[in-house]
Motif scaffolding. Structure first.
Motif, PDB file in Angstrom:
ATOM      1  N   SER A   1      37.201  -1.779  27.626  1.00 58.76           N
ATOM      2  CA  SER A   1      36.970  -1.981  26.198  1.00 58.76           C
ATOM      3  C   SER A   1      38.260  -1.689  25.448  1.00 58.76           C
ATOM      4  N   ALA A   2      38.207  -1.827  24.135  1.00 59.58           N
ATOM      5  CA  ALA A   2      39.396  -1.564  23.323  1.00 59.58           C
ATOM      6  C   ALA A   2      39.796  -0.090  23.384  1.00 59.58           C
ATOM      7  N   ASP A   3      38.821   0.801  23.526  1.00 59.38           N
ATOM      8  CA  ASP A   3      39.120   2.228  23.609  1.00 59.38           C
ATOM      9  C   ASP A   3      39.562   2.652  25.005  1.00 59.38           C
ATOM     10  N   ASN A   4      38.975   2.025  26.010  1.00 61.73           N
ATOM     11  CA  ASN A   4      39.306   2.332  27.405  1.00 61.73           C
ATOM     12  C   ASN A   4      39.598   1.014  28.117  1.00 61.73           C
ATOM     13  N   TRP A   5      40.851   0.656  28.206  1.00 56.72           N
ATOM     14  CA  TRP A   5      41.250  -0.669  28.701  1.00 56.72           C
ATOM     15  C   TRP A   5      40.780  -0.940  30.120  1.00 56.72           C
ATOM     16  N   PHE A   6      40.745   0.092  30.966  1.00 55.97           N
ATOM     17  CA  PHE A   6      40.289  -0.069  32.348  1.00 55.97           C
ATOM     18  C   PHE A   6      38.886   0.483  32.555  1.00 55.97           C
ATOM     19  N   GLY A   7      38.231   0.898  31.481  1.00 56.33           N
ATOM     20  CA  GLY A   7      36.917   1.492  31.596  1.00 56.33           C
ATOM     21  C   GLY A   7      36.993   2.983  31.893  1.00 56.33           C
ATOM     22  N   THR A   8      35.851   3.564  32.259  1.00 48.69           N
ATOM     23  CA  THR A   8      35.784   5.003  32.558  1.00 48.69           C
ATOM     24  C   THR A   8      35.122   5.214  33.918  1.00 48.69           C
ATOM     25  N   ASP A   9      35.344   6.400  34.496  1.00 49.55           N
ATOM     26  CA  ASP A   9      34.764   6.695  35.803  1.00 49.55           C
ATOM     27  C   ASP A   9      33.448   7.443  35.652  1.00 49.55           C
ATOM     28  N   ASP A  10      32.959   8.031  36.747  1.00 53.08           N
ATOM     29  CA  ASP A  10      31.645   8.670  36.732  1.00 53.08           C
ATOM     30  C   ASP A  10      31.626   9.975  35.954  1.00 53.08           C
ATOM     31  N   PHE A  11      32.792  10.486  35.566  1.00 57.00           N
ATOM     32  CA  PHE A  11      32.856  11.674  34.712  1.00 57.00           C
ATOM     33  C   PHE A  11      33.263  11.332  33.277  1.00 57.00           C
ATOM     34  N   GLY A  12      33.321  10.055  32.967  1.00 60.71           N
ATOM     35  CA  GLY A  12      33.718   9.643  31.628  1.00 60.71           C
ATOM     36  C   GLY A  12      35.215   9.744  31.383  1.00 60.71           C
ATOM     37  N   ARG A  13      36.009   9.858  32.441  1.00 61.17           N
ATOM     38  CA  ARG A  13      37.462   9.939  32.295  1.00 61.17           C
ATOM     39  C   ARG A  13      38.063   8.543  32.207  1.00 61.17           C
ATOM     40  N   ASP A  14      39.126   8.409  31.455  1.00 61.80           N
ATOM     41  CA  ASP A  14      39.778   7.115  31.252  1.00 61.80           C
ATOM     42  C   ASP A  14      40.506   6.697  32.535  1.00 61.80           C
ATOM     43  N   ILE A  15      40.131   5.548  33.085  1.00 66.65           N
ATOM     44  CA  ILE A  15      40.711   5.090  34.347  1.00 66.65           C
ATOM     45  C   ILE A  15      42.174   4.710  34.169  1.00 66.65           C
ATOM     46  N   LEU A  16      42.519   4.096  33.044  1.00 65.28           N
ATOM     47  CA  LEU A  16      43.912   3.712  32.805  1.00 65.28           C
ATOM     48  C   LEU A  16      44.838   4.923  32.852  1.00 65.28           C
ATOM     49  N   SER A  17      44.441   5.995  32.205  1.00 65.38           N
ATOM     50  CA  SER A  17      45.264   7.207  32.193  1.00 65.38           C
ATOM     51  C   SER A  17      45.427   7.774  33.598  1.00 65.38           C
ATOM     52  N   ARG A  18      44.360   7.734  34.376  1.00 66.68           N
ATOM     53  CA  ARG A  18      44.426   8.276  35.731  1.00 66.68           C
ATOM     54  C   ARG A  18      45.250   7.366  36.655  1.00 66.68           C
ATOM     55  N   VAL A  19      45.166   6.062  36.455  1.00 67.52           N
ATOM     56  CA  VAL A  19      45.989   5.141  37.250  1.00 67.52           C
ATOM     57  C   VAL A  19      47.468   5.339  36.923  1.00 67.52           C
ATOM     58  N   ILE A  20      47.791   5.531  35.647  1.00 71.03           N
ATOM     59  CA  ILE A  20      49.181   5.747  35.235  1.00 71.03           C
ATOM     60  C   ILE A  20      49.730   7.020  35.862  1.00 71.03           C
ATOM     61  N   HIS A  21      48.976   8.101  35.790  1.00 69.95           N
ATOM     62  CA  HIS A  21      49.432   9.353  36.404  1.00 69.95           C
ATOM     63  C   HIS A  21      49.413   9.257  37.931  1.00 69.95           C
ATOM     64  N   GLY A  22      48.529   8.410  38.477  1.00 68.49           N
ATOM     65  CA  GLY A  22      48.507   8.211  39.922  1.00 68.49           C
ATOM     66  C   GLY A  22      49.791   7.586  40.439  1.00 68.49           C
ATOM     67  N   ALA A  23      50.466   6.790  39.591  1.00 67.65           N
ATOM     68  CA  ALA A  23      51.752   6.204  39.994  1.00 67.65           C
ATOM     69  C   ALA A  23      52.764   7.304  40.282  1.00 67.65           C
ATOM     70  N   ARG A  24      52.755   8.336  39.482  1.00 64.25           N
ATOM     71  CA  ARG A  24      53.690   9.451  39.691  1.00 64.25           C
ATOM     72  C   ARG A  24      53.429  10.120  41.030  1.00 64.25           C
ATOM     73  N   ILE A  25      52.165  10.329  41.369  1.00 65.32           N
ATOM     74  CA  ILE A  25      51.819  11.010  42.625  1.00 65.32           C
ATOM     75  C   ILE A  25      52.144  10.140  43.830  1.00 65.32           C
ATOM     76  N   SER A  26      51.752   8.863  43.787  1.00 64.18           N
ATOM     77  CA  SER A  26      51.969   7.975  44.927  1.00 64.18           C
ATOM     78  C   SER A  26      53.448   7.747  45.189  1.00 64.18           C
ATOM     79  N   LEU A  27      54.231   7.542  44.138  1.00 61.95           N
ATOM     80  CA  LEU A  27      55.670   7.356  44.323  1.00 61.95           C
ATOM     81  C   LEU A  27      56.332   8.641  44.807  1.00 61.95           C
ATOM     82  N   TRP A  28      55.861   9.773  44.322  1.00 64.76           N
ATOM     83  CA  TRP A  28      56.405  11.060  44.771  1.00 64.76           C
ATOM     84  C   TRP A  28      56.166  11.247  46.262  1.00 64.76           C
ATOM     85  N   VAL A  29      54.946  10.977  46.708  1.00 63.83           N
ATOM     86  CA  VAL A  29      54.639  11.106  48.133  1.00 63.83           C
ATOM     87  C   VAL A  29      55.440  10.091  48.942  1.00 63.83           C
TER      88      VAL A  29
END
Length: 296
Positions: free
Chosen positions: A71-99
């Motif tokens: 949606s306009a508020d959550n571009w990638f939607g939300t997960d089962d805890f109501g967390r923003d998926i876009l924000s978690r995917v963005i921060h996931g890039a930092r973890i995956s590239l670091w590893v």
């Protein structure tokens, strides 16, 4: 005057170029390599500026908004805890590239050191190190990684160590084969003849002339390391909740494929694009740096 100008221009064109400059010229002609460089650059910048780009906190929960579609508020939607998926995917890039980066860096350092010693000294030392590589290669890489993490305990750091260990023989065998060729060159034989120490020969002459295949293999290995980290995370042996690692996000979303497919699609897409970018970049570097490819 016109003839003089043409001769001058011809001399400038035939002037020897730096090998790295020549490689960059060849690399720029490869459109797929440039696409790969663009993808990798995008995710690297995403990882660096994640706190500034992410619209929400990675653990910011709102159960009233759980499993919402994009949606306009959550571009990638939300997960089962109501967390923003876009924000978690963005921060996931930092973890995956670091590893990916640091696991490959560890593999390169240890593997290259063992490969240099084995290739330069030969004999019994070469036999022992080569058999060590063979033992590691005898196991399927992902099963060996699972075994290592199971012994050390599930965590992102232990997953990094496991990925580094399983990639050591790849770099070790690569650098060993290169050293066996380089040490027969006349300048190496001359260095030995004048009494130059082994350490100086190895690190000032052999290693610099063996670095090209490591750069190419290292770039490709980062893509493999990202997949392996995601696999360990999916199995619950890598990053632990609530860390927004892409593999762990896939594991958490597998029960909501029908109800909220975005929870599975977007982390998977991020993995696919990142791996694709590094593979295209690695292929481009191979074409630009490999003398045999240049001749073709």
């Amino acid at each position: 005057m016109a003839e003089l100008a043409r001769n001058t221009e011809l001399q400038l064109d035939t002037k020897p170029k730096s090998p790295w400059l020549e490689a960059w010229v060849i690399f720029k002609r490869n459109r797929l390599a440039l696409v790969g460089l663009g993808i990798v650059t995008f995710f690297v910048l995403l990882a660096i500026f994640a706190p500034l780009i992410a619209p929400y906190g990675i653990n910011e929960q709102d159960l009233s908004k759980r499993l919402l579609p994009p949606s306009a508020d959550n571009w990638f939607g939300t997960d089962d805890f109501g967390r923003d998926i876009l924000s978690r995917v963005i921060h996931g890039a930092r973890i995956s590239l670091w590893v990916g980066f640091f696991s490959v860096l560890g593999s390169v350092i240890i593997g290259a050191l063992l490969g240099l010693i084995a290739g330069y000294y030969g004999g019994l030392i070469d036999t022992i190190i080569s058999r060590f590589f063979d033992i590691l290669l005898a196991f399927p890489s992902i099963l060996l990684a699972i075994a290592i993490v199971s012994i050390l305990g599930p965590s992102l750091q232990n997953a990094l160590i496991a990925i580094a260990v399983i990639n050591i023989p790849n770099f070790g065998r690569l650098i060993r084969s290169r050293v066996l060729s380089v040490k027969q060159e006349e300048y190496i034989l001359a260095a030995n003849a004048i009494g130059m120490s082994d350490g100086r020969i190895i690190f000032h002459h052999v290693l610099p002339n063996s670095i090209t295949p490591i750069i190419v293999q290292g770039t490709l290995a980062i893509a493999t390391a990202i997949i392996e980290a995601a696999a360990l995370g999916f199995l619950g042996l890598g990053a632990q909740a609530p860390t927004p690692e892409w593999g762990k996000m896939l594991a958490d979303a597998k029960g909501y494929l029908v109800q909220a497919p975005g929870t599975l699609f977007f982390p998977g897409l991020a993995i696919m694009l990142t791996v694709l970018g590094f593979n295209l970049l690695g292929d481009g570097l191979r074409d630009a740096l490999d003398p045999k490819m240049k001749q073709q």
